[in-house]
Design a protein around this motif. Structure first.
Motif, mmCIF file in Angstrom:
data_model
loop_
_atom_site.group_PDB
_atom_site.id
_atom_site.type_symbol
_atom_site.label_atom_id
_atom_site.label_comp_id
_atom_site.label_asym_id
_atom_site.label_seq_id
_atom_site.Cartn_x
_atom_site.Cartn_y
_atom_site.Cartn_z
ATOM 1 N N UNK A 192 -23.422 1.187 47.599
ATOM 2 C CA UNK A 192 -22.446 1.141 48.096
ATOM 3 C C UNK A 192 -21.304 1.751 48.638
ATOM 4 N N UNK A 193 -20.601 1.089 49.857
ATOM 5 C CA UNK A 193 -20.551 2.044 49.939
ATOM 6 C C UNK A 193 -19.138 1.914 49.224
ATOM 7 N N UNK A 194 -17.372 2.835 49.283
ATOM 8 C CA UNK A 194 -16.283 3.043 49.031
ATOM 9 C C UNK A 194 -16.059 2.017 49.117
ATOM 10 N N UNK A 195 -15.991 1.382 50.522
ATOM 11 C CA UNK A 195 -15.157 0.652 50.930
ATOM 12 C C UNK A 195 -14.873 -1.176 50.512
ATOM 13 N N UNK A 196 -15.730 -1.145 49.572
ATOM 14 C CA UNK A 196 -15.708 -2.331 49.115
ATOM 15 C C UNK A 196 -14.527 -2.514 47.835
ATOM 16 N N UNK A 197 -14.350 -1.048 47.902
ATOM 17 C CA UNK A 197 -13.209 -1.325 46.668
ATOM 18 C C UNK A 197 -11.861 -1.492 47.356
ATOM 19 N N UNK A 249 -6.099 8.082 44.344
ATOM 20 C CA UNK A 249 -6.191 8.485 42.711
ATOM 21 C C UNK A 249 -6.690 7.198 42.278
ATOM 22 N N UNK A 250 -6.089 5.904 42.387
ATOM 23 C CA UNK A 250 -6.381 5.281 41.550
ATOM 24 C C UNK A 250 -7.683 4.329 42.663
ATOM 25 N N UNK A 251 -7.402 4.904 44.007
ATOM 26 C CA UNK A 251 -9.207 4.124 44.386
ATOM 27 C C UNK A 251 -9.728 4.281 44.079
ATOM 28 N N UNK A 252 -10.357 5.974 43.686
ATOM 29 C CA UNK A 252 -11.486 6.280 43.398
ATOM 30 C C UNK A 252 -11.446 6.191 42.260
ATOM 31 N N UNK A 253 -10.990 6.168 41.458
ATOM 32 C CA UNK A 253 -10.933 6.810 39.941
ATOM 33 C C UNK A 253 -12.678 6.606 39.391
ATOM 34 N N UNK A 254 -12.963 7.180 38.185
ATOM 35 C CA UNK A 254 -14.089 7.814 38.145
ATOM 36 C C UNK A 254 -14.999 7.734 38.766
ATOM 37 N N UNK A 255 -14.531 8.266 39.900
ATOM 38 C CA UNK A 255 -15.409 9.043 40.659
ATOM 39 C C UNK A 255 -14.765 10.670 41.216
ATOM 40 N N UNK A 305 -20.622 11.053 49.319
ATOM 41 C CA UNK A 305 -19.260 11.903 49.248
ATOM 42 C C UNK A 305 -17.934 11.489 49.915
ATOM 43 N N UNK A 306 -17.070 11.467 50.041
ATOM 44 C CA UNK A 306 -16.258 11.689 50.024
ATOM 45 C C UNK A 306 -15.139 12.028 50.746
ATOM 46 N N UNK A 307 -14.472 12.029 51.845
ATOM 47 C CA UNK A 307 -13.457 13.745 51.729
ATOM 48 C C UNK A 307 -12.555 13.196 51.950
ATOM 49 N N UNK A 308 -10.625 13.867 51.799
ATOM 50 C CA UNK A 308 -9.698 13.240 51.017
ATOM 51 C C UNK A 308 -9.337 14.069 52.670
ATOM 52 N N UNK A 309 -8.599 13.548 53.483
ATOM 53 C CA UNK A 309 -7.438 14.410 54.270
ATOM 54 C C UNK A 309 -5.743 13.696 54.121
ATOM 55 N N UNK A 310 -4.962 14.324 53.406
ATOM 56 C CA UNK A 310 -3.293 13.550 53.615
ATOM 57 C C UNK A 310 -3.038 14.871 53.780
ATOM 58 N N UNK A 311 -1.573 14.401 54.684
ATOM 59 C CA UNK A 311 -0.384 14.927 55.351
ATOM 60 C C UNK A 311 0.630 14.739 54.086
ATOM 61 N N UNK A 312 1.229 15.813 53.594
ATOM 62 C CA UNK A 312 2.473 15.701 53.123
ATOM 63 C C UNK A 312 4.403 16.747 53.587
ATOM 64 N N UNK A 338 -2.705 9.795 54.851
ATOM 65 C CA UNK A 338 -3.592 10.251 53.604
ATOM 66 C C UNK A 338 -4.973 9.438 54.954
ATOM 67 N N UNK A 339 -6.207 9.462 54.843
ATOM 68 C CA UNK A 339 -7.025 9.289 55.431
ATOM 69 C C UNK A 339 -8.168 9.261 54.378
ATOM 70 N N UNK A 340 -9.493 8.919 54.508
ATOM 71 C CA UNK A 340 -10.358 8.975 53.220
ATOM 72 C C UNK A 340 -12.151 8.351 54.327
ATOM 73 N N UNK A 341 -12.589 9.094 54.176
ATOM 74 C CA UNK A 341 -14.131 9.020 54.841
ATOM 75 C C UNK A 341 -14.853 9.733 53.505
ATOM 76 N N UNK A 342 -16.453 8.555 54.713
ATOM 77 C CA UNK A 342 -17.656 8.901 52.906
ATOM 78 C C UNK A 342 -18.638 9.363 53.619
#
Length: 194
Positions: A86-91, A17-23, A132-139, A120-124
């Motif tokens: 630019x990769x999201x990994x730069x964040x 949520x904070x990591x991809x703020x603005x996306x 595009x980024x794909x988020x997988x999370x297990x709660x 939580x995993x984020x792929x791009x």
């Protein structure tokens, strides 16, 4: 396998949520999984499934192959303009780097890992159609686990909104429901009752 509201998803305490703020969060899906035992993490599930928790159906594989063929024909999967690749990994912060269980940039099929935390995993993927980024999370809840699958899209040009509109019916009606059914099948195979 319902689409869930962005509001529900944003209440889940996740780094993304904070990591991809603005996306833009394009959409988010969820599937409830039986709670056969406590303490299962996303990382444990991914390792049990050999990092392939999604098992595409024949129809989904066919749609992916068609998309990849069109991509090759029209050069859609090449590098976008330098200003948009630019990769999201730069964040990633130093804390994110130390917490990630997989090195950023590691290939996962058509995607690259941005981070993988315990749950939580984020792929791009970055190409000429979208970033595009794909988020997988297990709660874990008291009675079940909830697997979230979110899709974030950053525009790489004027074609991005049109491209997303063209693929949305296939994603929403065929691809994601099939992939989430395969999540449940893989979960039951690896973490089902004895």
């Amino acid at each position: 396998m319902p689409q869930v509201s962005k509001r529900e998803f944003e209440r889940v305490p996740l780094r993304v949520h904070d990591f991809l703020a603005g996306v833009a969060l394009h959409d988010v899906w969820a599937v409830d999984l039986p709670r056969w035992r406590a303490g299962v993490t996303l990382d444990e599930f991914l390792r049990a499934a050999s990092n392939h928790p999604f098992t595409p159906s024949t129809v989904v594989r066919m749609l992916i192959n068609i998309r990849l063929s069109i991509g090759r024909l029209f050069g859609l999967d090449g590098e976008p303009a330098a200003s948009t690749r630019e990769s999201f990994a730069t964040r990633l912060t130093a804390a994110d780097h130390s917490r990630s269980l997989v090195p950023p940039g590691t290939k996962e099929g058509l995607f690259r890992v941005v981070y993988r935390f315990e749950n939580e995993q984020l792929l791009e993927v970055i190409n000429r159609t979208a970033h595009a980024a794909a988020l997988s999370a297990l709660v874990e809840t008291a009675r079940a686990y909830r697997f979230y699958f979110g899709v974030y899209v950053r525009s790489v040009g004027r074609f991005t909104p049109l491209y997303m509109a063209l693929i949305d019916p296939f994603r929403k009606l065929v691809v994601y429901p099939s992939l989430l059914r395969s999540i449940r099948a893989n979960w039951n195979q690896h973490f089902g009752s004895a």
